[in-house]
Scaffold this motif. Sequence first.
Motif, PDB file in Angstrom:
ATOM      1  N   UNK A   1      37.217  43.141  45.602  1.00 12.93           N
ATOM      2  CA  UNK A   1      37.545  41.947  46.387  1.00 12.93           C
ATOM      3  C   UNK A   1      38.900  42.013  47.080  1.00 12.93           C
ATOM      4  N   UNK A   2      39.737  42.986  46.737  1.00 14.35           N
ATOM      5  CA  UNK A   2      41.044  43.101  47.384  1.00 14.35           C
ATOM      6  C   UNK A   2      40.990  43.932  48.666  1.00 14.35           C
ATOM      7  N   UNK A   3      39.809  44.364  49.091  1.00 15.78           N
ATOM      8  CA  UNK A   3      39.674  45.032  50.380  1.00 15.78           C
ATOM      9  C   UNK A   3      40.224  44.128  51.481  1.00 15.78           C
ATOM     10  N   UNK A   4      41.090  44.677  52.324  1.00 15.53           N
ATOM     11  CA  UNK A   4      41.637  43.922  53.449  1.00 15.53           C
ATOM     12  C   UNK A   4      40.673  44.017  54.621  1.00 15.53           C
ATOM     13  N   UNK A   5      40.222  42.868  55.122  1.00 12.31           N
ATOM     14  CA  UNK A   5      39.286  42.820  56.237  1.00 12.31           C
ATOM     15  C   UNK A   5      39.992  42.247  57.454  1.00 12.31           C
ATOM     16  N   UNK A   6      39.962  42.987  58.548  1.00 11.95           N
ATOM     17  CA  UNK A   6      40.562  42.534  59.802  1.00 11.95           C
ATOM     18  C   UNK A   6      39.458  42.371  60.832  1.00 11.95           C
ATOM     19  N   UNK A   7      39.312  41.152  61.317  1.00 10.60           N
ATOM     20  CA  UNK A   7      38.343  40.874  62.369  1.00 10.60           C
ATOM     21  C   UNK A   7      39.050  41.019  63.711  1.00 10.60           C
ATOM     22  N   UNK A   8      38.866  42.167  64.330  1.00  9.95           N
ATOM     23  CA  UNK A   8      39.547  42.439  65.595  1.00  9.95           C
ATOM     24  C   UNK A   8      39.119  43.776  66.146  1.00  9.95           C
TER      25      UNK A   8
ATOM     26  N   UNK B   1      41.108  38.414  41.316  1.00 10.12           N
ATOM     27  CA  UNK B   1      39.739  37.904  41.458  1.00 10.12           C
ATOM     28  C   UNK B   1      38.831  38.378  40.328  1.00 10.12           C
ATOM     29  N   UNK B   2      38.002  37.471  39.840  1.00 11.35           N
ATOM     30  CA  UNK B   2      37.026  37.810  38.809  1.00 11.35           C
ATOM     31  C   UNK B   2      36.036  38.851  39.318  1.00 11.35           C
ATOM     32  N   UNK B   3      35.770  38.868  40.627  1.00 15.94           N
ATOM     33  CA  UNK B   3      34.790  39.801  41.192  1.00 15.94           C
ATOM     34  C   UNK B   3      35.156  41.263  40.958  1.00 15.94           C
ATOM     35  N   UNK B   4      36.419  41.547  40.628  1.00 13.36           N
ATOM     36  CA  UNK B   4      36.799  42.932  40.332  1.00 13.36           C
ATOM     37  C   UNK B   4      36.020  43.487  39.147  1.00 13.36           C
ATOM     38  N   UNK B   5      35.469  42.617  38.317  1.00 11.91           N
ATOM     39  CA  UNK B   5      34.674  43.066  37.169  1.00 11.91           C
ATOM     40  C   UNK B   5      33.433  43.836  37.593  1.00 11.91           C
ATOM     41  N   UNK B   6      32.876  43.530  38.764  1.00  7.84           N
ATOM     42  CA  UNK B   6      31.639  44.182  39.189  1.00  7.84           C
ATOM     43  C   UNK B   6      31.747  45.705  39.164  1.00  7.84           C
ATOM     44  N   UNK B   7      32.912  46.215  39.525  1.00  9.10           N
ATOM     45  CA  UNK B   7      33.084  47.671  39.583  1.00  9.10           C
ATOM     46  C   UNK B   7      33.244  48.300  38.208  1.00  9.10           C
ATOM     47  N   UNK B   8      33.387  47.491  37.164  1.00 11.90           N
ATOM     48  CA  UNK B   8      33.621  48.017  35.812  1.00 11.90           C
ATOM     49  C   UNK B   8      32.399  47.872  34.904  1.00 11.90           C
ATOM     50  N   UNK B   9      31.384  47.188  35.379  1.00 11.78           N
ATOM     51  CA  UNK B   9      30.222  46.901  34.537  1.00 11.78           C
ATOM     52  C   UNK B   9      29.223  48.047  34.649  1.00 11.78           C
ATOM     53  N   UNK B  10      29.060  48.748  33.526  1.00 13.29           N
ATOM     54  CA  UNK B  10      28.114  49.861  33.458  1.00 13.29           C
ATOM     55  C   UNK B  10      27.461  49.850  32.071  1.00 13.29           C
ATOM     56  N   UNK B  11      26.226  50.315  31.949  1.00 15.48           N
ATOM     57  CA  UNK B  11      25.541  50.296  30.650  1.00 15.48           C
ATOM     58  C   UNK B  11      26.335  51.029  29.574  1.00 15.48           C
ATOM     59  N   UNK B  12      26.486  50.364  28.422  1.00 16.20           N
ATOM     60  CA  UNK B  12      27.132  50.983  27.270  1.00 16.20           C
ATOM     61  C   UNK B  12      28.648  50.952  27.282  1.00 16.20           C
TER      62      UNK B  12
ATOM     63  N   UNK C   1      40.252  48.105  30.435  1.00 18.32           N
ATOM     64  CA  UNK C   1      40.929  46.806  30.470  1.00 18.32           C
ATOM     65  C   UNK C   1      40.946  46.284  31.904  1.00 18.32           C
ATOM     66  N   UNK C   2      40.544  45.030  32.058  1.00 19.51           N
ATOM     67  CA  UNK C   2      40.553  44.375  33.365  1.00 19.51           C
ATOM     68  C   UNK C   2      41.276  43.041  33.208  1.00 19.51           C
ATOM     69  N   UNK C   3      42.258  42.809  34.053  1.00 17.91           N
ATOM     70  CA  UNK C   3      42.968  41.522  34.033  1.00 17.91           C
ATOM     71  C   UNK C   3      42.452  40.637  35.152  1.00 17.91           C
TER      72      UNK C   3
END
Length: 401
Positions: free
Chosen positions: A299-306, A129-140, A122-124
């Motif tokens: 997509x929820x990775x926190x990125x700090x430019x510093x 972010x919709x991009x969280x789906x990328x980590x759940x998509x696998x064949x079958x 289950x993915x909400x």
Amino acid sequence: MTVTVVGIGADGWGGLAAPGREAVLHAEVLVGSMRQLDLIPPDAAADRIPWPSPLLPALPGLLDAHRTRNLCILASGDPMCFGIGGTIARLTGPDSLRVVPHPSAVSLACARLGWPVEETEVVSVVGRPLDALHARIHPGRRLLVLSADGRSPAAVAGLLRQRGYGKSLLTVLENLSGPDERRISATAAAFPAGDHAPLNVVAVECAAGPDAPLLPTVPGLPDDVYQNDGQLTKREIRAITLARLAPIPGQLLWDVGAGAGSIAIEWMRAHPACAAVAIEADGTRAARLAGNSRALGVPTLTVISGAAPAAFEGLQPPDAIFIGGGVTVPGMIDACWAALRPGGRLVANAVTIESERVVTAARDALGGDLTRIEISRAGAVGGFTAWRPALPVTQWTVRRA
């Protein structure tokens, strides 16, 4: 104060069991969406309050304002399954909360499809972010996507096509348990544009096309899935490094000198509850690694430019730190060591003689172990094949007591 949260479905009042009806009828204050409040018959005498917007910042004040009254909150389906119940429990404490659940959208969808709930992921995408789906998509794999609105099904289909999963079958289940319940099925490739009913769930049977990349959850994704300028921990070294960092569900990683972000990204892909902060001094690289995180499903990775270690200021203490760049910066090792939680792991990779001196001195001062990693790949030499060695990596690993 005791707050009662009653789950209600699209079937409205008629679908509520006796405990739910009793809670609503005895309430002095009834809170819910306008749609949910309209499902309650007039003989429920409570004061009706629609949810404020934005909801989350206003919720503590709303609970406090009605602290002395019998407060009942209406929630969709099972309030503790991707619902408001968890948020209220954190605010009131479990001892001040009573939950009367209704069948969740997950249970209803699986019942319609004949899918065992325990075999369905289950993915909400409600507020996520919709991009969280990328980590759940696998064949079958079978997925249930809890939609944000009527546009979500088309967006899911578009993401699947982008990933090379156009053959995947999508079934949109609208208004589950309501009088106007409906289902529509099509492959992602043939999925029509347009909106659906706001209350919908998207069931996905993942089917990979011949050119779809395989992106497993174990460390060591192919190097070419990362946009990079050469500042990338290569595949084999990355797999060894993640094994030493030991991703644990719910723990936090700092990826220092993150480059393309591969260590932080694969830490988070190890489990949905893993969190990471990627710290990168180069602004262009920081923007690029943010794109990598979206494309690879975190997509929820926190990125700090510093620049580290100054960029550590105000960050939550980590359970693990990887130093991929900047190990020779004065004070870097000391700052990372001081930031680690008890039991935390620190891993630093050294390629140059100068950085190797630093990690060797750190091992002498703090303990841990040193490992030298040498990788060779077969390559052409004229008409023959020979081993081409990559630069060796000296890896220092230490755990804080």
